[in-house]
Design an enzyme around this catalytic site. Structure first.
Site, PDB file in Angstrom:
ATOM      1  N   ASN A  27       0.839  -1.206   0.000  1.00 63.71           N
ATOM      2  CA  ASN A  27       0.000   0.000   0.000  1.00 63.71           C
ATOM      3  C   ASN A  27       0.876   1.259   0.000  1.00 63.71           C
ATOM      4  O   ASN A  27       1.693   1.396  -0.911  1.00 63.71           O
ATOM      5  CB  ASN A  27      -1.136  -0.034   1.018  1.00 63.71           C
ATOM      6  CG  ASN A  27      -0.788  -0.286   2.452  1.00 63.71           C
ATOM      7  OD1 ASN A  27      -0.429  -1.394   2.821  1.00 63.71           O
ATOM      8  ND2 ASN A  27      -0.888   0.701   3.311  1.00 63.71           N
ATOM      9  N   ASP A  28       0.761   2.145   0.957  1.00 61.97           N
ATOM     10  CA  ASP A  28       1.342   3.497   0.868  1.00 61.97           C
ATOM     11  C   ASP A  28       2.822   3.577   0.463  1.00 61.97           C
ATOM     12  O   ASP A  28       3.636   2.789   0.948  1.00 61.97           O
ATOM     13  CB  ASP A  28       1.297   4.195   2.235  1.00 61.97           C
ATOM     14  CG  ASP A  28      -0.020   4.098   2.946  1.00 61.97           C
ATOM     15  OD1 ASP A  28      -0.951   3.502   2.405  1.00 61.97           O
ATOM     16  OD2 ASP A  28      -0.094   4.623   4.070  1.00 61.97           O
ATOM     17  N   ASP A 159       1.834   8.195  10.889  1.00 64.60           N
ATOM     18  CA  ASP A 159       2.301   8.622   9.570  1.00 64.60           C
ATOM     19  C   ASP A 159       3.177   9.871   9.610  1.00 64.60           C
ATOM     20  O   ASP A 159       2.916  10.867   8.915  1.00 64.60           O
ATOM     21  CB  ASP A 159       1.101   8.816   8.610  1.00 64.60           C
ATOM     22  CG  ASP A 159       0.222   7.576   8.536  1.00 64.60           C
ATOM     23  OD1 ASP A 159       0.696   6.486   8.910  1.00 64.60           O
ATOM     24  OD2 ASP A 159      -0.946   7.696   8.109  1.00 64.60           O
ATOM     25  N   GLU A 210      -4.993  10.717   7.613  1.00 62.13           N
ATOM     26  CA  GLU A 210      -3.794   9.894   7.486  1.00 62.13           C
ATOM     27  C   GLU A 210      -2.771  10.603   6.602  1.00 62.13           C
ATOM     28  O   GLU A 210      -3.101  11.521   5.860  1.00 62.13           O
ATOM     29  CB  GLU A 210      -4.150   8.526   6.863  1.00 62.13           C
ATOM     30  CG  GLU A 210      -5.153   7.737   7.704  1.00 62.13           C
ATOM     31  CD  GLU A 210      -5.435   6.320   7.209  1.00 62.13           C
ATOM     32  OE1 GLU A 210      -5.491   5.406   8.028  1.00 62.13           O
ATOM     33  OE2 GLU A 210      -5.613   6.132   5.986  1.00 62.13           O
TER      34      GLU A 210
HETATM   35  C1  FRU Z   1      -2.903   4.633   4.927  1.00 65.02           C
HETATM   36  C2  FRU Z   1      -2.572   3.812   6.169  1.00 65.02           C
HETATM   37  C3  FRU Z   1      -1.701   4.608   7.121  1.00 65.02           C
HETATM   38  C4  FRU Z   1      -0.990   3.532   7.888  1.00 65.02           C
HETATM   39  C5  FRU Z   1      -0.790   2.470   6.832  1.00 65.02           C
HETATM   40  C6  FRU Z   1      -0.849   1.069   7.348  1.00 65.02           C
HETATM   41  O1  FRU Z   1      -3.274   3.849   3.834  1.00 65.02           O
HETATM   42  O2  FRU Z   1      -3.768   3.389   6.793  1.00 65.02           O
HETATM   43  O3  FRU Z   1      -2.401   5.508   7.935  1.00 65.02           O
HETATM   44  O4  FRU Z   1       0.218   3.980   8.419  1.00 65.02           O
HETATM   45  O5  FRU Z   1      -1.792   2.659   5.863  1.00 65.02           O
HETATM   46  O6  FRU Z   1      -0.481   0.146   6.362  1.00 65.02           O
END
Ligand code: FRU
Length: 484
Positions: A27-28, A159, A210
């Site tokens: 993901n991120d 974050d 986030e």
């Molecule tokens: C955003 C999030 C962040 C967190 C991460 C966890 O997509 O929810 O807030 O740090 O993904 O994977």
């Protein structure tokens, strides 16, 4: 370099020029930092499955933001928890003393998420930790005094985005705490002081805040402003995850903005958790986001890997009437991937039809004014992706309800995506559409308005029908070279 097998990155829906992980879940984007000629891309990674799980930081490097080389996993979970999202800086003056003055460290700042404490409900399961690298980002050592910011107050507290504040000679950290942003400062990346908060009663609040980011941009007229990015989930303009922004000022302590309307970095369903690079050459503000949406991310129909990033985009700020607008547009280097493709054109009554072998990795660029028009991508399997501009309502829409594989989650086709595009110029502006295996990115007027959306056609689209734009339309078609 070792030869890559012919089938490498050829799986169905595998992006050909967007970043995606070699295998398993991503993901991120995290720790975006430019250092010694290398763009580092770390990312939320679960190396054991194609769904979200105990988070690590995966790692890739590039010299041009387009061709990426995979590196070993950079950060593993430990006794303090999973490694959630965060950022990285070059501690040039060794303020942290984690390196030496001859060999200053790269420092990563991330959230620890403790999965054992979380269910106890004491709001103490998300804290901030740091790690450092003395070999240019390849291997990382966690700081022995972690966490550097403890927490017993907020269920969501995460974050960290850290950057160097030149004016005040201090490190600044942005953290989100559920419904607002908190700003901290530090002389050394280890001891942090809380300075201010922003946003409890400003902006969109349909979900948790986030992945903050904040930076200075100058308008073409020379006006300097600060831009704050806040991802929000759910509560996006087209459902689920999206990123809002605020334009304002930062005085070394607090961010303030008199903006009343809610503004979105991108109107599509699949541009989330985007943040920008630290220390880029010439201060270019380069943004990368995850092309995903928490509404359906774990169910998308890819096999063996899941998740991709947006194209790297340069951010800029413009002013239209009384309002500031954040533009995001593919980095210049992207155009180097273009090659020519053969497209057959037919002008029928009311329709211009363009056909090619496939639009799997392709770009279409043309100029138009804001009039009613529709662009329909289709294929022999009967799938269609419908994009439209409406002059009266000043909207851009994207309908993927019949675009191929959509059944994996009802939210994927719940509604036609709509972008509000009130401030386009009167004169012709550019429309740029970039398609890559399972995504489409739309840029109006060089990124004044953008829409990013995943789409999973059963076969690549081969036909583009344009309605309502007449024979005057002169699009350029490009194939985009694969980078893997
Ligand atoms: C955003 C999030 C962040 C967190 C991460 C966890 O997509 O929810 O807030 O740090 O993904 O994977």
């Amino acid at each position: 370099m070792t030869e890559l097998p012919e089938e490498y990155y050829r799986e169905k829906y595998r992006p050909q020029f967007h970043f995606s992980p070699p295998e398993k879940w991503m993901n991120d984007p995290n720790g975006l930092v430019y250092h010694q000629g290398v763009y580092h891309l770390f990312y939320q990674y679960y190396p054991d499955d194609v769904v979200w799980g105990p988070m690590h930081w995966g790692h890739a490097v590039s010299s041009d933001l387009l061709h990426w080389g995979h590196k070993p996993v950079a950060l593993y979970p430990d006794a303090l928890g999973y490694i959630f999202s965060g950022s990285a800086v070059f501690d040039k003056n060794n303020t942290s003393k984690l390196g030496t003055s001859e060999h200053p460290p790269l420092v990563a700042i991330f959230t620890y998420h403790d999965p054992e404490k979380e269910p106890l409900g004491n709001n103490d399961h998300q804290t901030q930790g740091i790690a450092y690298s003395l070999d240019g980002g390849l291997t990382w050592e966690k700081y022995s005094g972690n966490p550097v910011i403890d927490n017993k107050e907020f269920a969501d507290f995460r974050d960290p985005k850290v950057f160097w504040d030149e004016e005040q000679s201090q490190w600044i950290m942005l953290l989100v705490a559920g419904d607002h942003l908190r700003i901290y400062s530090s002389p050394n990346l280890i001891e942090w002081t809380w300075l201010s908060e922003f946003g409890r009663d400003q902006g969109a609040h349909g979900g948790v805040w986030e992945c903050p980011d904040m930076f200075r941009l100058t308008t073409p007229e020379g006006e300097e402003k600060w831009v704050l990015l806040i991802s929000i989930n759910p509560g996006g303009p087209n459902g689920g995850s999206a990123t809002q922004y605020f334009v304002g000022d930062f005085d070394g302590i607090a961010f303030t903005s008199d903006q009343v309307e809610v503004k979105w970095v991108d109107w599509g369903t699949d541009n989330y958790a985007g943040v920008t690079y630290n220390h880029t050459p010439d201060g270019e503000r380069v943004f990368i986001a995850w092309m995903g949406n928490w509404d359906y991310a774990p169910k998308t129909p890819t096999q063996g890997w899941r998740g991709a990033m947006t194209l790297p985009r340069t951010l800029s700020l413009c002013r239209s009437n009384t309002s500031y607008e954040l533009k995001s547009y593919p980095v210049n280097a992207f155009s180097k991937l273009r090659n020519t493709i053969r497209v057959r054109r037919e002008d029928l009554p009311g329709e211009s039809r363009f056909q090619t072998s496939n639009f799997n990795a392709a770009e279409i660029v043309f100029k138009t004014t804001l009039t009613d028009q529709k662009w329909v991508f289709s294929n022999a399997a009967g799938n269609s992706l419908v994009i439209a501009l409406y002059a009266k309502t000043k909207t851009l829409t994207l309908d993927r309800s019949n675009s191929g594989v959509t059944h994996f989650d009802p939210s994927f086709t719940q509604a036609v995506q709509i972008a509000e595009i009130p401030h386009l110029p009167e004169e012709p502006f550019e429309v740029r559409m970039i398609l890559d295996a399972c995504s489409v990115e739309l840029f109006l007027n060089e990124g004044q308005y953008t829409m990013t959306s995943l789409v999973f056609p059963e076969q690549p689209f081969t036909k583009l029908s344009v309605y309502g734009n007449g024979e005057g339309l002169q699009p350029s078609f490009y194939g985009i070279g694969r980078v893997w």
